[in-house]
Design an enzyme around this catalytic site. Structure first.
Site, PDB file in Angstrom:
ATOM      1  N   CYS A 158       0.883  -1.362   0.016  1.00 36.46           N
ATOM      2  CA  CYS A 158       0.036   0.008   0.175  1.00 36.46           C
ATOM      3  C   CYS A 158       0.793   1.256  -0.013  1.00 36.46           C
ATOM      4  CB  CYS A 158      -0.949   0.108   1.177  1.00 36.46           C
ATOM      5  SG  CYS A 158      -2.473   1.048   1.163  1.00 36.46           S
ATOM      6  N   GLU A 211      -1.247  -8.374   4.896  1.00 32.61           N
ATOM      7  CA  GLU A 211      -0.988  -8.804   6.119  1.00 32.61           C
ATOM      8  C   GLU A 211      -2.278  -8.840   6.990  1.00 32.61           C
ATOM      9  OE1 GLU A 211      -0.976  -4.455   6.085  1.00 32.61           O
ATOM     10  OE2 GLU A 211      -0.546  -5.925   4.856  1.00 32.61           O
ATOM     11  N   HIS A 223      -3.074  -4.786   1.222  1.00 30.25           N
ATOM     12  CA  HIS A 223      -2.610  -5.176   2.768  1.00 30.25           C
ATOM     13  C   HIS A 223      -2.599  -6.705   2.625  1.00 30.25           C
ATOM     14  CE1 HIS A 223      -2.426  -1.110   4.385  1.00 30.25           C
ATOM     15  NE2 HIS A 223      -3.348  -1.009   3.411  1.00 30.25           N
TER      16      HIS A 223
END
EC number: 4.3.3.6
Length: 196
Positions: A79, A172, A170
């Protein structure tokens, strides 16, 4: 064991560490530039790119990260991390790190309230990956040296060039660690080359 740093200035640092550890590597939060020598790869997480740049300047990270990349050590920007890596940023005169030969547009998919998830076909993965897009950038154009890894709605959202990997979303923030694993494999390859 591989040690992968996560730049600890902003963003979902803990989630990146958990994903790294789920992939069998050691995760280390990097808060000072001198700590970069202790890691084999680096993740630059999301956040707000202008604030991140200010923090990178304050803590003198710009040149050390460039030197880290110049050694061939892998870097993964997610990002805002992608924005930090890009050579060109739309509506901005200067790049931040300028390590990935792409042009990016910030907030391409709308504001925070426009956040969404999308299944992406990612090169190197055998099944779709769910990308979480939050005020996400996209890659407007990529140099021929850059490998496009994923697109969404006709926009490039993931790319790789040598030891630099960047994505608009993202990874994660999901329980799917395959993109982190892909980065871990890049770091393993780097370490293997060093050992030869």
């Amino acid at each position: 064991m591989l040690t992968i740093g996560v730049l600890g200035l902003q963003g979902a640092v803990r989630e990146h560490i958990q994903s790294i550890e789920a992939c069998g590597a050691e995760g280390k939060i990097i808060k000072r530039a001198e700590e970069l020598v202790s890691v084999d790869g680096l993740i630059i997480p999301g956040g707000e790119s202008t604030t991140m740049r200010r923090l990178m300047d304050t803590y003198q990270f710009i040149e050390p990260i460039k030197a880290f990349a110049a050694k061939g050590k892998p870097i993964f920007g997610t990002c805002a991390g992608l924005i930090m890596l890009a050579k060109h940023i739309e509506d901005r005169d200067n790049a931040h790190l300028g390590l990935l030969n792409v042009s990016v547009a910030r907030n391409s998919f709308g504001r925070q309230v426009d956040s969404f998830e999308a299944d992406l076909e990612v090169k190197g993965l055998d099944a779709p990956f769910t990308g979480v897009f939050i005020r996400a950038p996209h890659i407007i154009s990529a140099d021929e040296s850059v490998e496009v890894m994923a697109e969404y709605d006709g926009r490039i959202v993931m790319a790789k060039e040598n030891n630099i990997l960047g994505c608009s979303f993202h990874p994660e923030l999901t329980d799917d660690h395959r993109l982190t694993q892909l980065f871990v494999e890049m770091v393993k390859t780097y370490k293997t080359k060093l050992a030869v």
